[in-house]
Scaffold this motif. Structure first.
Motif, PDB file in Angstrom:
ATOM      1  N   ILE A  92      89.943 -40.735   3.398  1.00 36.17           N
ATOM      2  CA  ILE A  92      92.014 -41.200   3.298  1.00 36.17           C
ATOM      3  C   ILE A  92      92.328 -41.143   2.195  1.00 36.17           C
ATOM      4  CG2 ILE A  92      93.209 -43.076   3.551  1.00 36.17           C
ATOM      5  CD1 ILE A  92      90.895 -45.010   4.434  1.00 36.17           C
ATOM      6  N   VAL A  93      93.446 -40.464   2.395  1.00 39.87           N
ATOM      7  CA  VAL A  93      94.156 -39.616   1.248  1.00 39.87           C
ATOM      8  C   VAL A  93      95.148 -40.846   1.053  1.00 39.87           C
ATOM      9  CG1 VAL A  93      95.976 -37.892   0.778  1.00 39.87           C
ATOM     10  CG2 VAL A  93      93.856 -37.152   1.621  1.00 39.87           C
ATOM     11  N   GLY A  94      95.902 -41.208   0.515  1.00 42.03           N
ATOM     12  CA  GLY A  94      96.026 -42.646   0.036  1.00 42.03           C
ATOM     13  C   GLY A  94      97.689 -42.324  -1.019  1.00 42.03           C
ATOM     14  N   LYS A 101     101.225 -36.547   0.086  1.00 42.26           N
ATOM     15  CA  LYS A 101     100.279 -36.216   1.192  1.00 42.26           C
ATOM     16  C   LYS A 101     100.412 -35.680   2.564  1.00 42.26           C
ATOM     17  CE  LYS A 101     101.145 -40.975   1.471  1.00 42.26           C
ATOM     18  NZ  LYS A 101     102.382 -40.635   1.342  1.00 42.26           N
ATOM     19  N   THR A 102     100.962 -35.159   2.941  1.00 42.44           N
ATOM     20  CA  THR A 102     101.055 -34.586   4.310  1.00 42.44           C
ATOM     21  C   THR A 102     100.945 -33.284   3.608  1.00 42.44           C
ATOM     22  OG1 THR A 102     101.981 -36.061   5.304  1.00 42.44           O
ATOM     23  CG2 THR A 102     102.113 -33.682   6.253  1.00 42.44           C
ATOM     24  N   SER A 103     101.629 -32.973   3.152  1.00 45.18           N
ATOM     25  CA  SER A 103     101.557 -31.158   2.096  1.00 45.18           C
ATOM     26  C   SER A 103      99.910 -31.095   1.594  1.00 45.18           C
ATOM     27  CB  SER A 103     102.530 -30.884   0.831  1.00 45.18           C
ATOM     28  OG  SER A 103     102.044 -29.889   0.994  1.00 45.18           O
ATOM     29  N   TYR A 206      99.729 -40.399  10.396  1.00 46.51           N
ATOM     30  CA  TYR A 206      99.055 -41.196   9.191  1.00 46.51           C
ATOM     31  C   TYR A 206      98.474 -42.120  10.574  1.00 46.51           C
ATOM     32  CZ  TYR A 206     103.088 -43.929   9.053  1.00 46.51           C
ATOM     33  OH  TYR A 206     103.960 -44.598   9.265  1.00 46.51           O
ATOM     34  N   ILE A 207      97.078 -42.214   9.659  1.00 42.92           N
ATOM     35  CA  ILE A 207      96.504 -43.323   9.932  1.00 42.92           C
ATOM     36  C   ILE A 207      96.471 -44.601  10.824  1.00 42.92           C
ATOM     37  CG2 ILE A 207      94.760 -44.238   8.674  1.00 42.92           C
ATOM     38  CD1 ILE A 207      92.167 -43.773   9.914  1.00 42.92           C
ATOM     39  N   GLN A 208      97.394 -45.489  10.321  1.00 45.33           N
ATOM     40  CA  GLN A 208      98.274 -46.507  10.531  1.00 45.33           C
ATOM     41  C   GLN A 208      98.603 -46.462  11.875  1.00 45.33           C
ATOM     42  OE1 GLN A 208      98.802 -45.226   7.412  1.00 45.33           O
ATOM     43  NE2 GLN A 208      98.633 -46.745   6.089  1.00 45.33           N
ATOM     44  N   LEU A 209      99.335 -45.575  12.326  1.00 44.90           N
ATOM     45  CA  LEU A 209     100.261 -45.466  13.444  1.00 44.90           C
ATOM     46  C   LEU A 209      98.943 -45.346  14.876  1.00 44.90           C
ATOM     47  CD1 LEU A 209     102.890 -43.044  12.781  1.00 44.90           C
ATOM     48  CD2 LEU A 209     103.065 -45.171  12.413  1.00 44.90           C
ATOM     49  N   MET A 210      97.827 -44.983  14.668  1.00 38.97           N
ATOM     50  CA  MET A 210      96.518 -45.002  15.407  1.00 38.97           C
ATOM     51  C   MET A 210      96.816 -46.095  16.708  1.00 38.97           C
ATOM     52  SD  MET A 210      95.544 -41.930  15.607  1.00 38.97           S
ATOM     53  CE  MET A 210      94.128 -42.362  16.694  1.00 38.97           C
ATOM     54  N   ASP A 211      96.311 -46.120  17.399  1.00 39.63           N
ATOM     55  CA  ASP A 211      95.842 -47.103  18.222  1.00 39.63           C
ATOM     56  C   ASP A 211      94.923 -46.845  18.902  1.00 39.63           C
ATOM     57  OD1 ASP A 211      95.795 -48.467  20.978  1.00 39.63           O
ATOM     58  OD2 ASP A 211      97.151 -47.951  22.156  1.00 39.63           O
ATOM     59  N   GLY A 212      93.818 -48.170  19.123  1.00 37.96           N
ATOM     60  CA  GLY A 212      92.025 -48.153  19.523  1.00 37.96           C
ATOM     61  C   GLY A 212      92.260 -47.706  20.647  1.00 37.96           C
ATOM     62  N   GLY A 213      93.319 -48.036  22.057  1.00 39.40           N
ATOM     63  CA  GLY A 213      93.327 -47.648  23.114  1.00 39.40           C
ATOM     64  C   GLY A 213      92.482 -46.615  24.096  1.00 39.40           C
ATOM     65  N   GLY A 214      91.074 -47.997  24.319  1.00 43.68           N
ATOM     66  CA  GLY A 214      89.950 -47.693  24.786  1.00 43.68           C
ATOM     67  C   GLY A 214      90.252 -49.064  25.912  1.00 43.68           C
ATOM     68  N   GLY A 215      91.138 -49.697  26.140  1.00 44.17           N
ATOM     69  CA  GLY A 215      91.139 -50.502  27.241  1.00 44.17           C
ATOM     70  C   GLY A 215      90.503 -51.517  27.758  1.00 44.17           C
ATOM     71  N   ARG A 216      89.609 -51.891  26.722  1.00 46.93           N
ATOM     72  CA  ARG A 216      88.620 -52.036  26.591  1.00 46.93           C
ATOM     73  C   ARG A 216      89.035 -54.084  25.522  1.00 46.93           C
ATOM     74  NH1 ARG A 216      85.952 -48.320  26.002  1.00 46.93           N
ATOM     75  NH2 ARG A 216      85.897 -48.831  24.148  1.00 46.93           N
ATOM     76  N   SER A 217      88.359 -54.973  26.191  1.00 43.17           N
ATOM     77  CA  SER A 217      89.348 -55.849  25.633  1.00 43.17           C
ATOM     78  C   SER A 217      88.559 -56.454  24.071  1.00 43.17           C
ATOM     79  CB  SER A 217      88.349 -57.566  25.898  1.00 43.17           C
ATOM     80  OG  SER A 217      87.622 -57.590  26.342  1.00 43.17           O
ATOM     81  N   SER A 218      87.070 -55.534  23.889  1.00 43.28           N
ATOM     82  CA  SER A 218      86.665 -56.093  22.282  1.00 43.28           C
ATOM     83  C   SER A 218      87.296 -54.841  21.044  1.00 43.28           C
ATOM     84  CB  SER A 218      85.178 -54.856  22.475  1.00 43.28           C
ATOM     85  OG  SER A 218      85.125 -54.036  23.159  1.00 43.28           O
TER      86      SER A 218
END
Length: 222
Positions: A92-94, A101-103, A206-218
């Motif tokens: 993680i680049v913080g 960070k992006t550069s 950046y990673i905070q915008l990611m979605d797990g998005g697996g379609g499962r309740s877990s």
């Protein structure tokens, strides 16, 4: 048979995206293929391999494990132990906003791509237009605003043109619309099919915008 039935059920249920269904299908088939088991081994060969590396390093017959980051100070950091890209690592680049960070991550990706290693850059807040301009400004380098407004003299123009053509031939892949882990996995598999190896580096900006998005309740944001 079970894997095929689960794939069919997932398609008809329409509870997931096509990318998520495809990722699940591939996992199911791979699991079926590996169902024979019997892959556990004693750690003896691992220790032998480790000592082989240490002996080579001690006698000067082997380079430092891993791939250079492109920054000598970082390669040699941590009291000389250094930081280098190693398979399976998660970094993680913080930092605060506008600290570069992006550069920095663009330069990490560019270094590996210039070494002919495939790289996937997932940018969830930059457009493709912004990405190409920033990458060109790093690799050329030049004042991208002057280049776009026709303000470059002849020699800087030739230099810029040559460097941009170099960028166009690199195995660097850009995604600006994917937000799910499953879709990124699918793209990594596609890159592996194309190049015969998975991406050497996957950057998510950046990673905070990611979605797990697996379609499962877990599934959750972790």
């Amino acid at each position: 048979i079970t894997a095929a039935g689960e794939i069919t059920d997932a398609c008809y249920a329409e509870a997931q995206t096509v990318d998520e269904i495809a990722a699940g299908a591939e996992r199911g088939i791979q699991t079926a293929g590996a169902a024979g088991g019997g892959h556990a081994q004693t750690i003896g060969p691992d220790m032998t391999a480790l000592m082989d590396q240490v002996i080579d390093a001690h006698t000067g017959n082997a380079p430092t494990p891993g791939i250079s980051t492109g920054f000598k100070s970082l390669d040699n950091a941590f009291h000389g132990k250094g930081f280098r890209w190693r398979p399976g690592t998660f970094v993680i680049v913080g930092g605060r906003p506008s600290m570069g960070k992006t550069s920095l991550c663009l330069q990490f990706a560019l270094k590996l791509a210039l070494a002919e290693l495939p790289v996937l850059f997932v940018s969830l807040e930059m457009s493709r237009e912004m990405f190409r301009e920033r990458l060109a400004a790093i690799h050329a380098p030049c004042d991208i605003a002057s280049a776009l407004s026709g303000g470059l003299d002849e020699e800087p123009y030739k230099h810029f043109s040559r460097r941009v053509n170099e960028l166009g031939s690199l195995p660097m892949y850009l995604e600006t619309k994917t937000f799910t882990v499953a879709a990124i996995r699918a793209q990594c598999r596609e890159i592996q099919r194309t190049h015969g190896r998975p991406p050497a580096l996957v950057v998510v900006d950046y990673i905070q915008l990611m979605d797990g998005g697996g379609g499962r309740s877990s599934d959750n944001r972790n």
